[in-house]
Enzyme design. Structure first.
Site, PDB file in Angstrom:
ATOM      1  N   LYS A  11       0.852  -1.197   0.000  1.00 34.66           N
ATOM      2  CA  LYS A  11       0.000   0.000   0.000  1.00 34.66           C
ATOM      3  C   LYS A  11       0.894   1.256   0.000  1.00 34.66           C
ATOM      4  O   LYS A  11       1.988   1.208  -0.554  1.00 34.66           O
ATOM      5  CB  LYS A  11      -0.982  -0.037   1.177  1.00 34.66           C
ATOM      6  CG  LYS A  11      -1.766  -1.357   1.194  1.00 34.66           C
ATOM      7  CD  LYS A  11      -2.969  -1.339   2.065  1.00 34.66           C
ATOM      8  CE  LYS A  11      -3.656  -2.695   2.001  1.00 34.66           C
ATOM      9  NZ  LYS A  11      -4.931  -2.725   2.682  1.00 34.66           N
ATOM     10  N   GLU A  91      -9.784  -0.354  -2.052  1.00 29.24           N
ATOM     11  CA  GLU A  91      -9.433   1.018  -1.633  1.00 29.24           C
ATOM     12  C   GLU A  91      -9.393   1.958  -2.841  1.00 29.24           C
ATOM     13  O   GLU A  91      -9.765   3.131  -2.739  1.00 29.24           O
ATOM     14  CB  GLU A  91      -8.077   1.005  -0.895  1.00 29.24           C
ATOM     15  CG  GLU A  91      -8.221   0.402   0.507  1.00 29.24           C
ATOM     16  CD  GLU A  91      -6.922  -0.143   1.107  1.00 29.24           C
ATOM     17  OE1 GLU A  91      -5.842   0.077   0.540  1.00 29.24           O
ATOM     18  OE2 GLU A  91      -7.014  -0.817   2.152  1.00 29.24           O
ATOM     19  N   GLU A 154     -11.295 -10.555  -1.725  1.00 30.39           N
ATOM     20  CA  GLU A 154     -10.984  -9.717  -0.563  1.00 30.39           C
ATOM     21  C   GLU A 154     -12.270  -9.074  -0.047  1.00 30.39           C
ATOM     22  O   GLU A 154     -12.685  -8.020  -0.558  1.00 30.39           O
ATOM     23  CB  GLU A 154     -10.008  -8.602  -0.953  1.00 30.39           C
ATOM     24  CG  GLU A 154      -8.645  -9.083  -1.358  1.00 30.39           C
ATOM     25  CD  GLU A 154      -7.572  -8.049  -0.999  1.00 30.39           C
ATOM     26  OE1 GLU A 154      -6.641  -8.413  -0.295  1.00 30.39           O
ATOM     27  OE2 GLU A 154      -7.711  -6.887  -1.412  1.00 30.39           O
TER      28      GLU A 154
HETATM   29  P1  PGA Z   1      -4.675  -6.375   5.052  1.00 31.59           P
HETATM   30  O1  PGA Z   1      -4.868  -5.835   3.561  1.00 31.59           O
HETATM   31  O2  PGA Z   1      -3.907  -7.677   4.973  1.00 31.59           O
HETATM   32  O3  PGA Z   1      -3.900  -5.287   5.736  1.00 31.59           O
HETATM   33  O4  PGA Z   1      -6.042  -6.580   5.615  1.00 31.59           O
HETATM   34  C1  PGA Z   1      -5.134  -6.708   2.495  1.00 31.59           C
HETATM   35  C2  PGA Z   1      -5.299  -5.921   1.230  1.00 31.59           C
HETATM   36  O5  PGA Z   1      -5.879  -4.838   1.283  1.00 31.59           O
HETATM   37  O6  PGA Z   1      -4.836  -6.336   0.149  1.00 31.59           O
END
Ligand code: PGA
Length: 254
Positions: A11, A91, A154
């Site tokens: 990210k 996101e 996800e």
């Molecule tokens: P996370 O994120 O493992 O921090 O929950 C997963 C992602 O958004 O790909």
């Protein structure tokens, strides 16, 4: 059974000093497909630092070049040394208000130069999971190549918050997604890897990757540090062993 894949999504985290983390991640990845997706500015340096793992980006534009201030194309990402790209992460779908068709055009652009990992998932726990399969099919562009496609299931409600679905919920979603891929691509849809992502940590990676329908993991927060990402990679590389350890630990604790 498809070869398993672990993807780390850093990210908007990481600067050059964090690239040292890649050395142990790389060493742990000799027998498994691992991809790390750092922010764009780190792609070239990350590529130069590793030999076993592949590097990916976290998004790409649908156009190959042009007047799109701030955007990065698949060709530019490939030129920087990456081979993969995450497309349609929730996101970005939310922040950029992307429709499924918008995501589809990014998948199409990505497939010309890279291997896209297409993310889908429901917003709220308990939402109708068949809608996730609809979202998947609406996000795959016409003419998509099933041999250059990976899917990540996800659930949005599980991302970054420490909540994960039950193993039954994950299995059910994966089965619906597989049915969608078979409907779309015929038998070629069977070979497309479907990963799980959302609050994967060292203590649940073994259990999640032991679910027969899960062919790998997409890991966010836990992927930027080798101390948390390496145990996840090891759990995916040896899912049965991890599941046995978990069962033994549970028995020992009772
Ligand atoms: P996370 O994120 O493992 O921090 O929950 C997963 C992602 O958004 O790909």
């Amino acid at each position: 059974m498809a070869r398993r894949l672990v993807v780390g999504n850093w990210k908007m985290r990481g600067t050059r000093s964090d690239l040292a983390e890649l050395l142990s991640i790389d060493a742990a990845s000799a027998d498994i497909d691992t991809v790390v997706c750092p922010p764009f500015p780190l792609i070239s340096a990350a590529r130069a630092a590793v030999s076993n793992i592949a590097i990916g980006a976290q998004d790409c534009h649908w156009a190959s070049q042009g007047a799109h201030t701030g955007a990065v194309s698949a060709a530019m990402i490939a030129d920087a040394g990456a081979e993969w790209v995450i497309v349609g992460h929730s996101e970005i779908r939310t922040a950029a208000k992307l429709s499924n068709a918008d995501v589809g055009s990014r998948v199409a652009a990505a497939q010309r130069k890279l291997r896209p990992i297409l993310c889908v998932g429901e917003a709220t726990r308990g939402d109708d999971l068949s809608r996730v399969a609809d979202q998947l099919l609406a996000s795959i562009p016409p003419g998509a190549d099933p041999n250059r496609l990976t899917i990540a299931y996800e659930p949005n409600w599980a991302i970054g918050v420490g909540a994960t679905p039950s193993t039954d919920e994950i299995a059910r979603a994966h089965i619906l997604l597989r049915d969608g891929l078979l409907a779309r691509f015929g038998e070629a849809g069977r070979k497309i890897r479907i990963l799980y992502g959302g609050s994967v940590q060292p203590d649940n990676a073994g259990m999640i990757s032991a679910i027969p329908q899960v062919e790998g993991l997409l890991v966010g927060g836990a992927s930027i540090r080798a101390a948390t990402f390496v145990p996840i990679i090891e759990a995916v590389a040896k899912p049965n062993q991890a599941a046995t350890c978990l069962a033994t630990d549970t028995e020992a604790a009772t």
